[in-house]
Structures are given as C-alpha cells and as structure tokens.
Scaffold this motif. Structure first.
Motif, PDB file in Angstrom:
ATOM      1  N   PRO A 252      49.080 121.641  -7.212  1.00 52.16           N
ATOM      2  CA  PRO A 252      50.533 121.527  -6.971  1.00 52.16           C
ATOM      3  C   PRO A 252      50.989 120.073  -7.024  1.00 52.16           C
ATOM      4  O   PRO A 252      50.413 119.210  -6.357  1.00 52.16           O
ATOM      5  CB  PRO A 252      50.730 122.113  -5.578  1.00 52.16           C
ATOM      6  CG  PRO A 252      49.503 122.916  -5.302  1.00 52.16           C
ATOM      7  CD  PRO A 252      48.384 122.218  -6.057  1.00 52.16           C
ATOM      8  N   PHE A 253      52.016 119.796  -7.814  1.00 49.27           N
ATOM      9  CA  PHE A 253      52.555 118.430  -7.900  1.00 49.27           C
ATOM     10  C   PHE A 253      53.007 117.949  -6.529  1.00 49.27           C
ATOM     11  O   PHE A 253      52.806 116.804  -6.150  1.00 49.27           O
ATOM     12  CB  PHE A 253      53.755 118.398  -8.855  1.00 49.27           C
ATOM     13  CG  PHE A 253      53.411 118.516 -10.310  1.00 49.27           C
ATOM     14  CD1 PHE A 253      53.872 119.599 -11.054  1.00 49.27           C
ATOM     15  CD2 PHE A 253      52.633 117.557 -10.942  1.00 49.27           C
ATOM     16  CE1 PHE A 253      53.556 119.734 -12.397  1.00 49.27           C
ATOM     17  CE2 PHE A 253      52.319 117.665 -12.290  1.00 49.27           C
ATOM     18  CZ  PHE A 253      52.772 118.759 -13.022  1.00 49.27           C
ATOM     19  N   ASP A 254      53.593 118.875  -5.726  1.00 45.95           N
ATOM     20  CA  ASP A 254      54.166 118.380  -4.455  1.00 45.95           C
ATOM     21  C   ASP A 254      53.100 118.129  -3.402  1.00 45.95           C
ATOM     22  O   ASP A 254      53.395 117.762  -2.275  1.00 45.95           O
ATOM     23  CB  ASP A 254      55.262 119.330  -3.941  1.00 45.95           C
ATOM     24  CG  ASP A 254      54.729 120.705  -3.580  1.00 45.95           C
ATOM     25  OD1 ASP A 254      55.533 121.655  -3.562  1.00 45.95           O
ATOM     26  OD2 ASP A 254      53.518 120.834  -3.320  1.00 45.95           O
ATOM     27  N   GLU A 255      51.827 118.355  -3.804  1.00 49.82           N
ATOM     28  CA  GLU A 255      50.722 117.968  -2.891  1.00 49.82           C
ATOM     29  C   GLU A 255      49.932 116.807  -3.471  1.00 49.82           C
ATOM     30  O   GLU A 255      48.910 116.413  -2.941  1.00 49.82           O
ATOM     31  CB  GLU A 255      49.819 119.185  -2.639  1.00 49.82           C
ATOM     32  CG  GLU A 255      50.509 120.227  -1.742  1.00 49.82           C
ATOM     33  CD  GLU A 255      49.708 121.518  -1.625  1.00 49.82           C
ATOM     34  OE1 GLU A 255      50.349 122.555  -1.347  1.00 49.82           O
ATOM     35  OE2 GLU A 255      48.474 121.479  -1.863  1.00 49.82           O
ATOM     36  N   SER A 256      50.461 116.237  -4.572  1.00 48.62           N
ATOM     37  CA  SER A 256      49.751 115.100  -5.175  1.00 48.62           C
ATOM     38  C   SER A 256      50.054 113.842  -4.367  1.00 48.62           C
ATOM     39  O   SER A 256      50.937 113.855  -3.495  1.00 48.62           O
ATOM     40  CB  SER A 256      50.263 114.898  -6.611  1.00 48.62           C
ATOM     41  OG  SER A 256      51.642 114.506  -6.535  1.00 48.62           O
ATOM     42  N   ALA A 257      49.369 112.785  -4.647  1.00 48.06           N
ATOM     43  CA  ALA A 257      49.537 111.531  -3.886  1.00 48.06           C
ATOM     44  C   ALA A 257      50.999 111.086  -3.885  1.00 48.06           C
ATOM     45  O   ALA A 257      51.575 110.763  -2.841  1.00 48.06           O
ATOM     46  CB  ALA A 257      48.644 110.450  -4.497  1.00 48.06           C
ATOM     47  N   THR A 258      51.655 111.179  -5.033  1.00 48.42           N
ATOM     48  CA  THR A 258      53.057 110.728  -5.099  1.00 48.42           C
ATOM     49  C   THR A 258      54.008 111.830  -4.656  1.00 48.42           C
ATOM     50  O   THR A 258      55.159 111.586  -4.322  1.00 48.42           O
ATOM     51  CB  THR A 258      53.437 110.399  -6.552  1.00 48.42           C
ATOM     52  OG1 THR A 258      53.301 111.637  -7.291  1.00 48.42           O
ATOM     53  CG2 THR A 258      52.531 109.334  -7.129  1.00 48.42           C
ATOM     54  N   GLY A 259      53.498 113.063  -4.687  1.00 45.75           N
ATOM     55  CA  GLY A 259      54.386 114.196  -4.381  1.00 45.75           C
ATOM     56  C   GLY A 259      55.385 114.437  -5.491  1.00 45.75           C
ATOM     57  O   GLY A 259      56.279 115.272  -5.373  1.00 45.75           O
ATOM     58  N   LYS A 260      55.234 113.741  -6.575  1.00 45.02           N
ATOM     59  CA  LYS A 260      56.201 113.863  -7.691  1.00 45.02           C
ATOM     60  C   LYS A 260      55.526 114.536  -8.894  1.00 45.02           C
ATOM     61  O   LYS A 260      54.339 114.793  -8.882  1.00 45.02           O
ATOM     62  CB  LYS A 260      56.711 112.473  -8.080  1.00 45.02           C
ATOM     63  CG  LYS A 260      57.546 111.808  -6.979  1.00 45.02           C
ATOM     64  CD  LYS A 260      58.431 110.700  -7.548  1.00 45.02           C
ATOM     65  CE  LYS A 260      59.530 110.315  -6.541  1.00 45.02           C
ATOM     66  NZ  LYS A 260      60.286 111.504  -6.065  1.00 45.02           N
ATOM     67  N   GLY A 261      56.390 114.847  -9.912  1.00 38.69           N
ATOM     68  CA  GLY A 261      55.822 115.377 -11.160  1.00 38.69           C
ATOM     69  C   GLY A 261      56.327 116.770 -11.486  1.00 38.69           C
ATOM     70  O   GLY A 261      56.227 117.233 -12.616  1.00 38.69           O
ATOM     71  N   GLY A 262      56.939 117.421 -10.482  1.00 40.07           N
ATOM     72  CA  GLY A 262      57.398 118.791 -10.734  1.00 40.07           C
ATOM     73  C   GLY A 262      58.854 118.838 -11.146  1.00 40.07           C
ATOM     74  O   GLY A 262      59.559 117.816 -11.140  1.00 40.07           O
ATOM     75  N   PHE A 263      59.327 120.015 -11.512  1.00 37.94           N
ATOM     76  CA  PHE A 263      60.711 120.173 -11.956  1.00 37.94           C
ATOM     77  C   PHE A 263      61.690 119.794 -10.841  1.00 37.94           C
ATOM     78  O   PHE A 263      62.849 119.478 -11.096  1.00 37.94           O
ATOM     79  CB  PHE A 263      60.974 121.615 -12.393  1.00 37.94           C
ATOM     80  CG  PHE A 263      60.338 122.024 -13.692  1.00 37.94           C
ATOM     81  CD1 PHE A 263      60.519 123.325 -14.179  1.00 37.94           C
ATOM     82  CD2 PHE A 263      59.534 121.155 -14.426  1.00 37.94           C
ATOM     83  CE1 PHE A 263      59.923 123.727 -15.380  1.00 37.94           C
ATOM     84  CE2 PHE A 263      58.938 121.550 -15.612  1.00 37.94           C
ATOM     85  CZ  PHE A 263      59.131 122.849 -16.090  1.00 37.94           C
ATOM     86  N   TYR A 264      61.194 119.799  -9.591  1.00 39.73           N
ATOM     87  CA  TYR A 264      62.084 119.472  -8.454  1.00 39.73           C
ATOM     88  C   TYR A 264      62.514 118.010  -8.462  1.00 39.73           C
ATOM     89  O   TYR A 264      63.409 117.606  -7.716  1.00 39.73           O
ATOM     90  CB  TYR A 264      61.385 119.809  -7.129  1.00 39.73           C
ATOM     91  CG  TYR A 264      59.992 119.241  -7.001  1.00 39.73           C
ATOM     92  CD1 TYR A 264      58.871 120.009  -7.332  1.00 39.73           C
ATOM     93  CD2 TYR A 264      59.796 117.919  -6.620  1.00 39.73           C
ATOM     94  CE1 TYR A 264      57.589 119.485  -7.259  1.00 39.73           C
ATOM     95  CE2 TYR A 264      58.519 117.382  -6.534  1.00 39.73           C
ATOM     96  CZ  TYR A 264      57.434 118.166  -6.851  1.00 39.73           C
ATOM     97  OH  TYR A 264      56.169 117.628  -6.784  1.00 39.73           O
ATOM     98  N   ASP A 265      61.860 117.198  -9.328  1.00 32.68           N
ATOM     99  CA  ASP A 265      62.313 115.792  -9.451  1.00 32.68           C
ATOM    100  C   ASP A 265      63.655 115.751 -10.179  1.00 32.68           C
ATOM    101  O   ASP A 265      64.402 114.772 -10.074  1.00 32.68           O
ATOM    102  CB  ASP A 265      61.294 114.974 -10.258  1.00 32.68           C
ATOM    103  CG  ASP A 265      59.955 114.837  -9.556  1.00 32.68           C
ATOM    104  OD1 ASP A 265      58.948 114.553 -10.240  1.00 32.68           O
ATOM    105  OD2 ASP A 265      59.923 115.062  -8.334  1.00 32.68           O
TER     106      ASP A 265
END
Ligand code: GCU
Length: 630
Positions: free
Chosen positions: A82-95
């Motif tokens: 999951p992007f929202d569990e990555s270090a930046t918490g970014k990368g998903g469509f929610y950006d």
C-alpha cells in the motif's frame, strides 16, 4: 481416531472463539470496523455525532470525479505494498497529483475523469458499471473557511463496502460496512480555501465480511448516502438518548454526552409542548444521565405519529430534534404499543428505487416507498436486510410506520471468525446508536435465515446480548427459518429463546408445496411469544395473467396470499407479518430470461410501479385486521 481429532479440533476452535468474543464483549477491540485512523491521523471522534442533520454543516454532495481501478493501481505499488503505508505515505491516486511539467509522468488525472452524482451508487450511473464489483476512486474539491476554536467532522452516511478516506492527500482512515455512518475528526486538517477529499470505495464481496458473498440483492457500490462537513464549538453535544423508559409511559430516561469538556457542565433540556424544561449537570467526562417525569403527553403511534421538538443546550452548543415518545413491549403472545395490543400490518422492502433503478436517492424516493406501504394500509415495515438511511427512519417517524431494522448478518456467515463477529457487532451498534431516538423503530433484528449450528448459536447469542446491552427499550429479534416434518411446519431454533418474538420466513406455496396443497400444512410453534411472519410470497410478472396454478402469474401470487392468510390466521399467537415484498427488486441471483431478467419478482408492485392483484388482496386483509385491533 479421525472423529476424535476433528471433535478436538472444533472444540478447541469453539473455546478460542468463546474466549475471543468474551474479550470483544469486554471492549478489547480487534479489527475495529469503526474508522481506523492511521497512526498519524488518530482523529476519530469518541462516538458518532447524534443527529448530524441538526448540526451546522456543509454538504459535499454533488458531482464527484471518479476513476475505475480494478487492479487497485492507485492503492498498491506493483509489489502490492500500500502506498499509504510507504515511508513517504505518498504515491497513490489520493495525492491527486498533476504533472509538474511536460516531462513529468503521471498515469491518472481526476480533472479529466468522468463524474458521477454523490450520493448515489455507481452501478446505475454508467452502463459499464452495472455489474462492477471492485475499487473506484471518487474525488470532491471544496472550499472551507475553518475557524479557530471550532471542531470539524467529515461525515459519511454510508459507503459500500470498504472505504479508505484521504483529505488533501493525507489518510484519515478506513471503514468497513456498506450501510452505517462513520466520521473523521478533521479539525486542524482543513485548508483555508481549496480542499480535496478522495475516497477509495471497494464493494468486492468476501466470505468473512458482513454481508458475506451470497445475497439476494444487488451489490450497489459507492458513496450511497450524504457526505457532510460539520462545524461544532470547542465543547459540543456529541450524543444523546431521550426516550421513554422501558415500559413506562410516565418517565423519560436517557443521557446527554458532551465532548471537548474541561469541567462539569449544565445541560438544559426543553420539550416545550409537553411542558418539560429541566437542567442537569454532567460529570467530569461530560456525561449526564436523564430521568424526567412525564405529566401530559401524546404518545407516538401509527394512527397519531406525534413528534415533539426537543431542544438541548449546553456549554454554548445547542441541537434540536423531533422525537416521538412511545413504549413497546411484549406480554405473552401480545405486542403492546403504549400498553395496547397491536397487530403489525407490515410489508418488507429494500433500499432501492425500482422506477429509476438504484439505491434510493433522497426524500422523494423514500416517501414514494413508504407511501406505497401506507396504501396497503400498513402500520409497519421491515427495512431489509441492512440499515436503511437515517432519513428513511425519520420519515417513518413522521408518516407513522413502525419499523423492523436489521443488520446484514444474512445466510451463512463465517461464524467462528472473530473479525467477522466484531464487524457484525459494530454494524449492529452503529445502527442502534444512530437510530436510538427514532420512535418508529420498535425491533432490532440481528440477522436473516442463519443456519442453526453451535458456532452460529454462539455468534447470534452474543449479538442478541449486544443488542440488549445497547438498548433495553426495544424488542430484539431475527428472521428465523422453519423445517418440515410431514405436513408439520416447525419453528425450533435455540436462538428463539434469546429473542422477544417468534419471527420466521416461510415460503409455503412457492419454494415448497404449491397453491393447491399448501393448506395441508400447519404450523407447530412451541414458544409462548408473539408470532411475526418476516417473509412469505411468490414471484409474479406484472401483466402475466393465467389461472391460480400457473407460476409467475399474478393469479398464482394472489391465490398464494389468500391461502397464506388462511394458514397464518390459524395461529393463535399471530401478531404481525411483512410479506416479501413491497416492490420487485434487482438481484444477480435471478436469471430466468423472461420472468425475471435479474429481478426478484415477488413484489406486490412491479418495477414500473404497477400494482399486482395480490396488492389489493393484502390491503383488504389489512383493512379487516385493523378493525379487529381497534
Ligand atoms: C429469502 C431471503 C430474501 C430473498 C427471498 C426470496 O428468504 O430472506 O432476501 O429475497 O427469500 O427468495 O425471494
């Protein structure tokens, strides 16, 4: 040996389950179905705001851009992390990221994506989404002017089924359950000016969820009820229950719970029309118990659905509600409303508009459904098989219809899975929390047609206990099943001992026997409790006419109803019924190309609003019953 091992195996799992659910009952949470706020969000309010429509709020309803995402590209990286569990918490469509320049690589774009109307299921808004089950991303852009010292809550009436919610690119949390409200505390997270909220909604069915994979209704996906941004003072009225005490027409009992308190506060409660004006003091946690004597009051009933304006004020906050006061209880085989025996002249219905197919879209649709029920001379409706909207219950209050409210513990659930139990009990609690001030609601139903087994009995037994813990002023029931021995139709279910009614579904004349032979059968019921038939019925294609033995014809349905009345009125304890069903409804389980075409045709009204013969037969029966109970 094998026998012993399996017995041991299952004994161990029952014990484990019993221990785990004991822990659940004593509040040690598992996978909370309440919105789980991600670590940095931790912003969920203590309890759901009572009476969200009575608060100052902004509606975020309207046209939302959407992106269909069957492979969840906007949520997982190609390693399914999951992007929202990555270090930046970014990368998903929610950006909601727009390409910085012509060289920048971005493979989605909400601005250029189509829109759909919210609230609204997605299945009825685009041909290609009619049968779609999976993830769709939905985005709304809105302006806000957050003020210092105010609290802000983002409130969803319902999202089917699993929702992950992001505000301005930050995760607020997630929620499971397609029919109950949830909210996030967004105080301090709103920008002055432009904000964007993005919801990942996923209606994929799974065995361990509630409901499970198999249902006889359309799995409408999306944000199906209102999205509101509520603004509240620093200290605010978070929750309250103001109802007559159990079986007591002379006393109001309940509570008011404040949030954001720093010290005990005074709460003023006014019910001017009933000459009630009182002040109570909260404890240090902002909670005040209420116990108010009642001198003179018009009690709520279908014949006279009297609602009182109730004003609550405390610490600079105030909220008004329209509340009816009535008692409901059973005595032997009688159901007593305000101490008087009643017959529940009911009909079952789904949260679906047959004319413009899809989930009911606002008051007008809801009023249409309830008005049809009133035309049947009903005083009662079964809102099947899941929590309908808060507006529907408020409308039932206003129109004078008693309500059976239900959670989608439907057919064969994963009885030994602790998360499944936690999910079911949370949905039940959320339903009861939301509608505890609705006079129309008289019965909490914990499920439908659940097969008797030890694990199921434990699961359902716990749900019944949860319902009683949450509210002792209403009846607790479930739609049970019958079995046949020869021409005896037997209701025998250990769960019935824990319920206030003997309520069951029986399809004499349709799924078993037929209109010719059904009167050879007789019901055998050993419980000294009111009998309420939760379902009976037959499919009929409106306009298809034949003799009373020809299935699918209006005549077959009509004869079946007439014979059902004969069978059922022979039961001394019969005190109500909700035939299946008010109007034809969509079901992915109904494939007969000519008679069904993905419609369950057991409605008394067709998908074009045409009343079938049996509609009038039932109305006449109810007119007679009404005379008997006057
Ligand atoms: C079942 C079930 C309903 C279903 C109905 C039918 O009893 O509870 O959800 O639609 O029967 O088969 O028509």
């Amino acid at each position: 040996m094998q026998g012993l091992r399996t017995w041991l195996g299952s004994a161990v799992c029952y014990v484990v389950f019993a221990v785990l659910s004991h822990m659940a009952a004593s509040g040690i949470a598992f996978a909370q179905t309440r919105p789980t706020a991600t670590a940095e969000a931790q912003t969920v309010a203590p309890a759901l705001l009572q009476n969200i429509y009575g608060r100052s709020h902004t509606s975020l309803n309207g046209r939302w851009n959407y992106i269909i995402d069957p492979y969840e590209m906007g949520y997982y990286d190609y390693r399914r992390m999951p992007f929202d569990e990555s270090a930046t918490g970014k990368g998903g469509f929610y950006d909601d990221r727009a390409p910085k320049d012509k060289n920048d690589w971005v493979e989605y774009n909400f601005d250029l994506s189509p829109t759909m109307k919210i609230p609204g299921d997605w299945n009825s808004q685009a041909e290609k989404l009619q049968l779609y089950e999976g993830t769709i991303w939905l985005r709304q852009v809105f302006d806000a002017e957050p003020k210092a010292g105010k609290n802000y809550f983002l409130y969803f009436g319902a999202v089917n089924y699993e929702a992950h919610v992001y505000l301005n690119g930050k995760k607020l949390g997630s929620h499971k359950g397609g029919f109950t409200p949830f909210q996030f505390d967004v105080t301090g997270k709103l920008n002055k000016g432009k904000n964007f909220v993005i919801v990942k909604a996923d209606n994929t069915r799974h065995q361990h969820e509630i409901p499970t994979v198999n249902t006889d209704w359309w799995n409408y996906g999306g944000i199906t009820r209102d999205v509101l941004l509520a603004e509240l003072p620093a200290t605010y009225i978070n929750d309250y229950k103001i109802q007559l005490a159990k079986g007591n027409l002379k006393r109001i009992e309940g509570f008011v719970q404040l949030a954001g308190v720093r010290k005990p506060e005074e709460i003023k409660i006014n019910i001017a029309e009933a000459g009630i004006s009182t002040t109570v003091k909260t404890d240090a946690n902002g909670r005040a118990a209420i116990s108010i004597p009642v001198e003179k009051m018009t009690y709520w009933s279908p014949e006279n659905p009297k609602l009182y304006k109730v004003d609550i004020a405390a610490a600079g906050d105030s909220v008004s509600d329209r509340i009816g006061f009535r008692t409901i209880e059973t005595r032997g085989q009688d159901i007593l409303l305000n101490g008087k025996s009643i017959f529940l002249r009911g009909i079952s219905l789904h949260d679906e508009n047959p004319l413009i197919v899809g989930r009911l879209r606002g008051q007008a649709d809801m009023r249409m459904m309830l008005q049809w029920a009133k035309e049947l001379n009903s005083n009662y409706v079964r809102l099947a098989h899941y929590p309908h909207s808060e507006e529907m219950l408020r409308l039932a209050d206003e129109m004078g219809l008693l309500v059976w409210a239900e959670v989608p513990v439907y057919w064969t659930i994963s009885w030994t899975n602790p998360d499944t139990y936690q999910n079911a009990s949370q949905q039940l609690t959320d339903l009861m929390l939301r509608d505890k001030n609705r006079a129309s609601v008289i019965i909490w139903s914990i499920g439908n047609e659940t097969p008797v087994s030890d694990a199921r009995n434990v699961f359902m037994g716990k749900l019944a206990a949860t319902a009683r813990n949450n509210d002792d002023t209403r009846l607790v029931a479930a739609a049970l099943e019958v079995h046949r021995e020869g021409h005896d139709v037997i209701v025998e279910d250990p769960l019935a001992d824990k319920l206030d009614l003997v309520s069951f579904n029986e399809y004499a004349g349709w799924y078993w026997s037929n209109t010719k032979e059904m009167l050879d059968y007789r019901f055998k019921i050993k419980y000294n409790k009111p009998v309420v038939i939760t379902e009976f019925g037959a499919d009929a294609l409106a306009g298809y006419h034949a003799d009373g033995d020809t299935r699918w014809s209006e005549e077959y349905q009509d004869v079946l109803y007439q014979k059902q009345f004969k069978m059922l009125t022979a039961m001394p304890g019969l005190r109500g019924m909700t035939p299946w069903i008010l109007v034809d409804f969509r079901s992915p389980r109904r494939q007969h190309p000519y008679f069904q075409d993905f419609w369950n045709r057991k409605g008394l009204i067709s998908d074009s609003g045409k009343k079938k013969k049996a509609f009038f037969t039932l109305k006449n029966f109810y007119d007679d019953v009404q005379k008997k109970y006057q």
